[in-house]
Design a protein around this motif. Structure first.
Motif, PDB file in Angstrom:
ATOM      1  N   SER A   1       6.860  26.801 -36.976  1.00  0.00           N
ATOM      2  CA  SER A   1       7.468  27.074 -35.661  1.00  0.00           C
ATOM      3  C   SER A   1       7.393  25.849 -34.755  1.00  0.00           C
ATOM      4  O   SER A   1       8.296  25.619 -33.945  1.00  0.00           O
ATOM      5  N   ALA A   2       6.333  25.032 -34.927  1.00  0.00           N
ATOM      6  CA  ALA A   2       6.250  23.803 -34.119  1.00  0.00           C
ATOM      7  C   ALA A   2       7.368  22.843 -34.489  1.00  0.00           C
ATOM      8  O   ALA A   2       7.971  22.197 -33.621  1.00  0.00           O
ATOM      9  N   SER A   3       7.680  22.762 -35.790  1.00  0.00           N
ATOM     10  CA  SER A   3       8.768  21.852 -36.200  1.00  0.00           C
ATOM     11  C   SER A   3      10.122  22.374 -35.711  1.00  0.00           C
ATOM     12  O   SER A   3      10.981  21.600 -35.302  1.00  0.00           O
TER      13      SER A   3
ATOM     14  N   VAL B   1       9.429  30.152 -32.135  1.00  0.00           N
ATOM     15  CA  VAL B   1       9.122  29.046 -31.208  1.00  0.00           C
ATOM     16  C   VAL B   1       8.425  29.562 -29.947  1.00  0.00           C
ATOM     17  O   VAL B   1       7.723  28.814 -29.272  1.00  0.00           O
TER      18      VAL B   1
ATOM     19  N   ALA C   1      10.489  24.243 -32.999  1.00  0.00           N
ATOM     20  CA  ALA C   1      10.469  24.046 -31.542  1.00  0.00           C
ATOM     21  C   ALA C   1      10.861  22.607 -31.215  1.00  0.00           C
ATOM     22  O   ALA C   1      11.664  22.354 -30.309  1.00  0.00           O
ATOM     23  N   ALA C   2      10.307  21.657 -31.978  1.00  0.00           N
ATOM     24  CA  ALA C   2      10.646  20.239 -31.743  1.00  0.00           C
ATOM     25  C   ALA C   2      12.140  20.028 -31.928  1.00  0.00           C
ATOM     26  O   ALA C   2      12.785  19.329 -31.137  1.00  0.00           O
TER      27      ALA C   2
ATOM     28  N   TYR D   1       7.960  27.932 -24.483  1.00  0.00           N
ATOM     29  CA  TYR D   1       7.699  27.671 -25.909  1.00  0.00           C
ATOM     30  C   TYR D   1       6.187  27.605 -26.154  1.00  0.00           C
ATOM     31  O   TYR D   1       5.466  26.891 -25.459  1.00  0.00           O
ATOM     32  N   ARG D   2       5.733  28.364 -27.177  1.00  0.00           N
ATOM     33  CA  ARG D   2       4.310  28.316 -27.565  1.00  0.00           C
ATOM     34  C   ARG D   2       4.187  28.452 -29.082  1.00  0.00           C
ATOM     35  O   ARG D   2       3.592  29.414 -29.574  1.00  0.00           O
ATOM     36  N   PRO D   3       4.761  27.501 -29.837  1.00  0.00           N
ATOM     37  CA  PRO D   3       4.744  27.664 -31.300  1.00  0.00           C
ATOM     38  C   PRO D   3       3.318  27.574 -31.848  1.00  0.00           C
ATOM     39  O   PRO D   3       2.505  26.786 -31.360  1.00  0.00           O
ATOM     40  N   ASN D   4       3.029  28.382 -32.881  1.00  0.00           N
ATOM     41  CA  ASN D   4       1.662  28.447 -33.412  1.00  0.00           C
ATOM     42  C   ASN D   4       1.508  27.972 -34.846  1.00  0.00           C
ATOM     43  O   ASN D   4       0.389  27.738 -35.296  1.00  0.00           O
TER      44      ASN D   4
END
Ligand code: NAD
Ligand code: TDX
Length: 352
Positions: free
Chosen positions: A159-161, A135, A163-164, A152-155
């Motif tokens: 990782s974005a899911s 994340v 992070a959410a 947070y800097r998901p790529n």
């Protein structure tokens, strides 16, 4: 009793086995049994009266809530997720559904259950969300490891899911007071890991004499943690973590992928020599993963200082145990790769 979601997967199964080896407290495993869910991992506790399995999607909020009201768990440990980055690139939809909607549904079920608790039961309840270091995005070579305050800097879609889902957990604590705990852990390895992830894939391919695919230049760095150490960290956070807090978990074992692969090859050559020659001959560089994060590293000082957790394994001891396990369980790998583990589930579980 505790509830575990995703207990038929790699880390969840290791967690349940470790839990039942060290505690009398029963466990309910809630798992939808996707391709990554393999009840064979839990065959040794299948008939243990302290263990129960429910085939259920974490998105089924009412069913989860009904189980909570019936069984009154003191904690829910949320492992269930779509977990493989390459799959998230090919098909992100399922990642958003399970990782984001699924976590939302569980938070709502837990909030409804917890709101109805009183006194000591209400005080004791915990929602522990198991998340990832991905994340935080990618580090430059000279940057310090991720801490709990790193932005947070998901790529990747994966990782974005995740992070959410971490943000939802944070908000449910901040807004509704739900006693949540979040752990963000580095790359795990160990027994029962699905052979799509780097280490088990390399072991399986090397044993079969197949090519060992290295993405890009092989110099991407990951911080490797033995799964048993991750499970111990989760138990420690569950017992002593402060509600609303985040704990980063890492192994202090940063290593470029190519070095990991060479280590595995050398171990296999020692434990099970290949008459055709050293396995490093099978290494091949292939197209890079789109958006491939260059480096992950964890600063685990908070969990060490506050809760006294430290990894028991070094990479050397952990990878030795892991390679041994895969050598001794080649039938497990074969059943996973052929899909036969699903027949095992049908025969041993769904038929009943
Ligand atoms: P895994 O893919 O091996 O297992 C996931 C499990 O979740 C499977 O049993 C699957 O059937 C189940 N599942 C998937 N969707 C579901 C749904 N909608 N409802 C119910 N069950 C569902 O994953 P893993 O490697 O064991 O990871 C477990 C958790 O730890 C994940 O949340 C992951 O993000 C996190 N994590 C993993 C690592 C790692 O290196 N593997 C590192 C840090 C954090
Ligand atoms: O065939 C491969 N070749 C290769 O070079 C595979 C499968 C991977 N790789 C590289 C990509 C990564 O840099 O090896 C590294 C590790 O790859 P994965 O095993 O796919 O793990 P990663 O992408 O780092 O994510 C893992 O760790 C964090 C888990 O899958 C996540 O669930 C966890 O959150």
């Amino acid at each position: 009793m505790i509830f575990v979601t995703g207990g038929a997967g790699f880390i969840g199964a290791n967690f349940i086995l470790d839990w039942l080896a060290g505690s009398d407290e029963p466990v309910l495993n809630i798992d939808r049994l996707t391709y990554a869910g393999n009840l064979e991992n839990l065959a040794s506790v299948e008939r243990d009266p302290r263990y129960r399995f429910e085939k259920l999607d974490v998105c089924e909020r009412d069913a989860v809530l009904a189980l909570m009201r019936e069984l009154r768990p003191r904690a829910l440990i949320h492992f269930a997720a779509e977990s493989h980055v390459d799959r998230s690139i090919l098909g992100p939809g399922e990642f958003v559904r399970t990782n984001v909607d699924g976590t939302f549904s569980l938070l709502e079920a837990a909030r409804a259950y917890w709101s109805g608790l009183e006194g000591a039961e209400r005080q004791a309840f915990r929602f522990l969300h198991v998340s990832t270091d991905e994340v935080y995005g990618s580090l430059e070579p000279d940057e310090p490891g991720f801490s709990e305050t790193t932005p947070y800097r998901p790529n990747s879609p994966y990782s974005a899911s995740k992070a959410a889902s971490d943000h939802l957990v944070r908000a449910w604590h901040h807004t509704y007071g739900l006693p949540t705990l979040t752990t963000n852990c580095s790359n795990n390895y160990g027994p029962c890991q699905f052979p799509e992830k780097l280490i088990p894939l390399i072991i399986a391919n090397a044993l079969a004499g197949r090519p060992l695919p290295i993405y890009g230049d092989g110099l991407n760095v990951r911080d490797w943690l033995y799964v048993g150490d991750h499970c111990a960290a989760i138990r420690r956070v569950l017992e002593a973590g402060r509600p609303g807090e985040v704990y980063n978990v890492g192994g202090n074992n940063e290593m470029p992928n190519i070095e990991v692969v060479r280590t595995v090859c050398r171990l296999l050559d020692t434990m099970r020599p290949d008459p055709a020659g050293p396995r490093e001959r099978l290494i091949g560089y292939v197209a890079d993963r789109p958006g491939h994060d260059r480096r992950y590293a964890i600063d685990a000082r908070k969990i060490a200082g506050e809760l006294g957790w430290r990894p028991a394994e070094t990479f050397e001891t952990g990878i030795g145990k892991t390679v041994r396990w895969y050598l001794d369980h080649q039938d497990w790998v074969a059943r996973v790769q052929s899909g036969a583990y699903r027949e095992w589930i049908a025969r041993n579980y769904e038929a009943r």
